[in-house]
Motif scaffolding. Sequence first.
Motif, PDB file in Angstrom:
ATOM      1  N   LYS A  29       0.809  -1.219   0.000  1.00 55.64           N
ATOM      2  CA  LYS A  29       0.000   0.000   0.000  1.00 55.64           C
ATOM      3  C   LYS A  29       0.843   1.272   0.000  1.00 55.64           C
ATOM      4  O   LYS A  29       0.457   2.276  -0.603  1.00 55.64           O
ATOM      5  CB  LYS A  29      -0.933   0.015   1.214  1.00 55.64           C
ATOM      6  N   ALA A  30       1.980   1.233   0.680  1.00 55.49           N
ATOM      7  CA  ALA A  30       2.786   2.450   0.831  1.00 55.49           C
ATOM      8  C   ALA A  30       3.931   2.539  -0.161  1.00 55.49           C
ATOM      9  O   ALA A  30       4.463   3.629  -0.399  1.00 55.49           O
ATOM     10  CB  ALA A  30       3.338   2.537   2.257  1.00 55.49           C
ATOM     11  N   GLY A  31       4.342   1.412  -0.756  1.00 49.32           N
ATOM     12  CA  GLY A  31       5.470   1.437  -1.672  1.00 49.32           C
ATOM     13  C   GLY A  31       6.797   1.311  -0.933  1.00 49.32           C
ATOM     14  O   GLY A  31       6.832   1.271   0.302  1.00 49.32           O
ATOM     15  N   PRO A  32       7.923   1.256  -1.662  1.00 51.43           N
ATOM     16  CA  PRO A  32       9.235   1.031  -1.042  1.00 51.43           C
ATOM     17  C   PRO A  32       9.604   2.068   0.021  1.00 51.43           C
ATOM     18  O   PRO A  32       9.761   1.740   1.193  1.00 51.43           O
ATOM     19  CB  PRO A  32      10.197   1.086  -2.235  1.00 51.43           C
ATOM     20  N   LEU A  33       9.744   3.316  -0.391  1.00 53.30           N
ATOM     21  CA  LEU A  33      10.136   4.349   0.562  1.00 53.30           C
ATOM     22  C   LEU A  33       9.006   4.647   1.547  1.00 53.30           C
ATOM     23  O   LEU A  33       9.245   4.947   2.717  1.00 53.30           O
ATOM     24  CB  LEU A  33      10.532   5.629  -0.178  1.00 53.30           C
ATOM     25  N   GLY A  34       7.764   4.535   1.068  1.00 53.76           N
ATOM     26  CA  GLY A  34       6.610   4.798   1.924  1.00 53.76           C
ATOM     27  C   GLY A  34       6.540   3.850   3.105  1.00 53.76           C
ATOM     28  O   GLY A  34       6.175   4.252   4.216  1.00 53.76           O
ATOM     29  N   ALA A  35       6.890   2.575   2.884  1.00 57.08           N
ATOM     30  CA  ALA A  35       6.856   1.592   3.967  1.00 57.08           C
ATOM     31  C   ALA A  35       7.885   1.932   5.043  1.00 57.08           C
ATOM     32  O   ALA A  35       7.598   1.866   6.241  1.00 57.08           O
ATOM     33  CB  ALA A  35       7.112   0.189   3.417  1.00 57.08           C
ATOM     34  N   ILE A  36       9.082   2.306   4.606  1.00 49.82           N
ATOM     35  CA  ILE A  36      10.123   2.690   5.565  1.00 49.82           C
ATOM     36  C   ILE A  36       9.702   3.940   6.329  1.00 49.82           C
ATOM     37  O   ILE A  36       9.858   4.030   7.557  1.00 49.82           O
ATOM     38  CB  ILE A  36      11.460   2.925   4.837  1.00 49.82           C
ATOM     39  N   LEU A  37       9.138   4.915   5.601  1.00 49.43           N
ATOM     40  CA  LEU A  37       8.686   6.151   6.233  1.00 49.43           C
ATOM     41  C   LEU A  37       7.577   5.872   7.248  1.00 49.43           C
ATOM     42  O   LEU A  37       7.552   6.467   8.332  1.00 49.43           O
ATOM     43  CB  LEU A  37       8.186   7.122   5.160  1.00 49.43           C
ATOM     44  N   ALA A  38       6.670   4.961   6.904  1.00 46.79           N
ATOM     45  CA  ALA A  38       5.567   4.630   7.810  1.00 46.79           C
ATOM     46  C   ALA A  38       6.091   4.062   9.126  1.00 46.79           C
ATOM     47  O   ALA A  38       5.588   4.410  10.208  1.00 46.79           O
ATOM     48  CB  ALA A  38       4.624   3.632   7.138  1.00 46.79           C
ATOM     49  N   TYR A  39       7.104   3.194   9.053  1.00 47.26           N
ATOM     50  CA  TYR A  39       7.656   2.606  10.279  1.00 47.26           C
ATOM     51  C   TYR A  39       8.469   3.636  11.074  1.00 47.26           C
ATOM     52  O   TYR A  39       8.512   3.567  12.307  1.00 47.26           O
ATOM     53  CB  TYR A  39       8.501   1.382   9.955  1.00 47.26           C
ATOM     54  N   LEU A  40       9.092   4.587  10.390  1.00 46.77           N
ATOM     55  CA  LEU A  40       9.798   5.649  11.107  1.00 46.77           C
ATOM     56  C   LEU A  40       8.809   6.533  11.871  1.00 46.77           C
ATOM     57  O   LEU A  40       9.039   6.892  13.027  1.00 46.77           O
ATOM     58  CB  LEU A  40      10.611   6.499  10.121  1.00 46.77           C
ATOM     59  N   GLN A 184       6.863   3.567 -11.207  1.00 43.84           N
ATOM     60  CA  GLN A 184       5.686   3.897 -10.402  1.00 43.84           C
ATOM     61  C   GLN A 184       6.005   4.900  -9.296  1.00 43.84           C
ATOM     62  O   GLN A 184       5.105   5.435  -8.664  1.00 43.84           O
ATOM     63  CB  GLN A 184       5.086   2.634  -9.772  1.00 43.84           C
ATOM     64  N   GLY A 185       7.284   5.136  -9.066  1.00 45.06           N
ATOM     65  CA  GLY A 185       7.653   6.095  -8.039  1.00 45.06           C
ATOM     66  C   GLY A 185       7.779   5.456  -6.674  1.00 45.06           C
ATOM     67  O   GLY A 185       7.442   4.293  -6.469  1.00 45.06           O
ATOM     68  N   LEU A 186       8.268   6.218  -5.748  1.00 46.79           N
ATOM     69  CA  LEU A 186       8.495   5.710  -4.403  1.00 46.79           C
ATOM     70  C   LEU A 186       7.210   5.614  -3.607  1.00 46.79           C
ATOM     71  O   LEU A 186       7.123   4.868  -2.642  1.00 46.79           O
ATOM     72  CB  LEU A 186       9.499   6.620  -3.674  1.00 46.79           C
ATOM     73  N   PHE A 187       6.185   6.395  -3.998  1.00 44.58           N
ATOM     74  CA  PHE A 187       4.896   6.380  -3.309  1.00 44.58           C
ATOM     75  C   PHE A 187       3.809   6.054  -4.336  1.00 44.58           C
ATOM     76  O   PHE A 187       3.096   6.955  -4.799  1.00 44.58           O
ATOM     77  CB  PHE A 187       4.604   7.731  -2.644  1.00 44.58           C
ATOM     78  N   PRO A 188       3.671   4.785  -4.729  1.00 43.58           N
ATOM     79  CA  PRO A 188       2.744   4.416  -5.813  1.00 43.58           C
ATOM     80  C   PRO A 188       1.298   4.785  -5.532  1.00 43.58           C
ATOM     81  O   PRO A 188       0.526   5.026  -6.477  1.00 43.58           O
ATOM     82  CB  PRO A 188       2.912   2.897  -5.920  1.00 43.58           C
ATOM     83  N   ASN A 189       0.893   4.803  -4.291  1.00 48.99           N
ATOM     84  CA  ASN A 189      -0.485   5.167  -3.938  1.00 48.99           C
ATOM     85  C   ASN A 189      -0.572   6.537  -3.293  1.00 48.99           C
ATOM     86  O   ASN A 189      -1.568   6.856  -2.610  1.00 48.99           O
ATOM     87  CB  ASN A 189      -1.082   4.104  -3.000  1.00 48.99           C
ATOM     88  N   LEU A 192      -1.266   9.504   0.830  1.00 49.08           N
ATOM     89  CA  LEU A 192      -2.391   8.951   1.593  1.00 49.08           C
ATOM     90  C   LEU A 192      -2.194   7.466   1.848  1.00 49.08           C
ATOM     91  O   LEU A 192      -2.634   6.941   2.868  1.00 49.08           O
ATOM     92  CB  LEU A 192      -3.710   9.196   0.853  1.00 49.08           C
ATOM     93  N   GLY A 193      -1.542   6.783   0.892  1.00 45.55           N
ATOM     94  CA  GLY A 193      -1.252   5.366   1.088  1.00 45.55           C
ATOM     95  C   GLY A 193      -0.369   5.134   2.300  1.00 45.55           C
ATOM     96  O   GLY A 193      -0.537   4.163   3.038  1.00 45.55           O
ATOM     97  N   VAL A 194       0.568   6.064   2.511  1.00 45.14           N
ATOM     98  CA  VAL A 194       1.442   5.979   3.684  1.00 45.14           C
ATOM     99  C   VAL A 194       0.651   6.260   4.957  1.00 45.14           C
ATOM    100  O   VAL A 194       0.783   5.546   5.959  1.00 45.14           O
ATOM    101  CB  VAL A 194       2.612   6.978   3.559  1.00 45.14           C
ATOM    102  N   LEU A 411      -6.807   7.546  15.138  1.00 50.09           N
ATOM    103  CA  LEU A 411      -8.089   6.949  15.516  1.00 50.09           C
ATOM    104  C   LEU A 411      -9.198   7.435  14.589  1.00 50.09           C
ATOM    105  O   LEU A 411     -10.026   6.642  14.114  1.00 50.09           O
ATOM    106  CB  LEU A 411      -8.417   7.319  16.967  1.00 50.09           C
ATOM    107  N   ILE A 412      -9.211   8.723  14.298  1.00 52.21           N
ATOM    108  CA  ILE A 412     -10.219   9.286  13.394  1.00 52.21           C
ATOM    109  C   ILE A 412     -10.049   8.738  11.981  1.00 52.21           C
ATOM    110  O   ILE A 412     -11.027   8.528  11.254  1.00 52.21           O
ATOM    111  CB  ILE A 412     -10.134  10.823  13.397  1.00 52.21           C
ATOM    112  N   SER A 413      -8.793   8.472  11.586  1.00 53.87           N
ATOM    113  CA  SER A 413      -8.540   7.979  10.230  1.00 53.87           C
ATOM    114  C   SER A 413      -9.160   6.614   9.971  1.00 53.87           C
ATOM    115  O   SER A 413      -9.338   6.211   8.815  1.00 53.87           O
ATOM    116  CB  SER A 413      -7.030   7.907   9.970  1.00 53.87           C
ATOM    117  N   LEU A 414      -9.508   5.884  11.042  1.00 56.47           N
ATOM    118  CA  LEU A 414     -10.166   4.584  10.868  1.00 56.47           C
ATOM    119  C   LEU A 414     -11.477   4.723  10.099  1.00 56.47           C
ATOM    120  O   LEU A 414     -11.920   3.786   9.433  1.00 56.47           O
ATOM    121  CB  LEU A 414     -10.433   3.940  12.230  1.00 56.47           C
TER     122      LEU A 414
END
Length: 460
Positions: A29-40, A184-189, A192-194, A411-414
């Motif tokens: 969902k987040a892509g390569p760099l997006g996944a790393i950024l999400a965990y950071l 597709q870029g580092l943030f394919p979605n 918002l995907g991140v 929580l609101i984003s759910l």
Amino acid sequence: MKSRHLFMIALGGVIGTGLFLGSGITISKAGPLGAILAYLIGGFLMYLVMLCLGELAVAMPVSGSFQAYATKYISPSTGFMIGALYWFSWSNTIGLEFTSAGLLMQRWFPDIPIWVWCLIFGVVTFSLNALSARSYAESEFWFSSIKVTAIILFIGIGGAAVFGLIDLQGNQSAPLLSNFTTDQGLFPNGILGVLFTLVLVNFSFQGTELVGIAAGESEDPAKTLPRSIRNVVWRTLFFFVLAMFILVAILPYQTAGVVESPFVAVLDRMGIPYAADIMNFVILTAILSVANSGLYAASRMMWSLSKNGMAPNRLKKLSKKGVPINALLVTICIAGSSLITSVVAAETVYLWLISISGMVTIVVWMSICASQFFFRRKFIAEGGDLNTLAFKTPLYPFVPIMGFILYAIILISLIFIPDQRIGLYCGVPLIILCYTYYHLVIKKKQRKSIVSDQPLNKVQ
């Protein structure tokens, strides 16, 4: 419990199925760099909560931990809500973990029914917890050691494959950073995907709060707890971010989330023999570790509720080793009943119960930030000297306020995530139910208890 136990309980509590299985969804969902950024980002949020929990747990090391803090510094009704939902969430999650462990055992023993493995794992986990807090801590230390060792080996071998020191299967060229420069870029979605994956990432960090519960039964918490908190945050980020880098560097994000575990897919690409069996064992260890810690946390939370007059008195009973044995029995029974639900209504009731676990974690972490904010404010108002606090949350009140607001946003984003929306649909009514039950039942009983304990006035 010793310092090594606290450290491994906190670190091992995070490394679980959320990383080994759920990371594939985050990557897709987040892509390569997006996944790393999400965990950071998720790690940063966890750090804010741990800073708040550290000050509270060192100042007041009790087994009830954040439930007791919410009761004292927010309100008794909020404390009951936090404790009841946390206990309920873990009780049902334990049953899910036993079922998942049974399914994994089917790979090696297909002729043995899943319920047999659930029974075996249930008895073993209960026995480890019933013996003493030390036996739980020791078993969790070794469970966590296996997971941490597996992650370290994966990072070492995977890093060698990324940079060409080890050949990939089929003599593929070293991927280096090619997956970070796709069309597709580092943030394919998109960004918002991140943002939407932050909910999943937050679930992966669930378990770090266990160190607060364990602090009440540890040796010299003022010394061991601050060290454990500081070490676990940075080492968790180190393990998660590096493991995620290896995954996205070798595994194209388009294929992630489709396979059972991205770790298995990467090991297969490196030609590691018995890769699936190795990861099956590691994931099984992670699942049993979660069940072991969940039973410990849930039983201590139920004991804390009973101690505060919010649950039946008989649940306060302690064994000779100081284990809340009745609370432990009730918790394992609820976990057993959830196994029946998973068979009878796997697509309805049981999934609803489990879906609120992530939402409960967010609410609990918000309560930790709020409790620390009110604790510090009250401490200063009563003339307390900050220098006497062995562990101080830095940048007060910025840290607790920021943590509370950011988790409120998640929580609101759910609402905007269809797969996670059911957590709000189930969780919000349960929160309302807890507050209603407290004011109509528990508060009424407490008032009667106070009146009955007062001596009768003598007739003049």
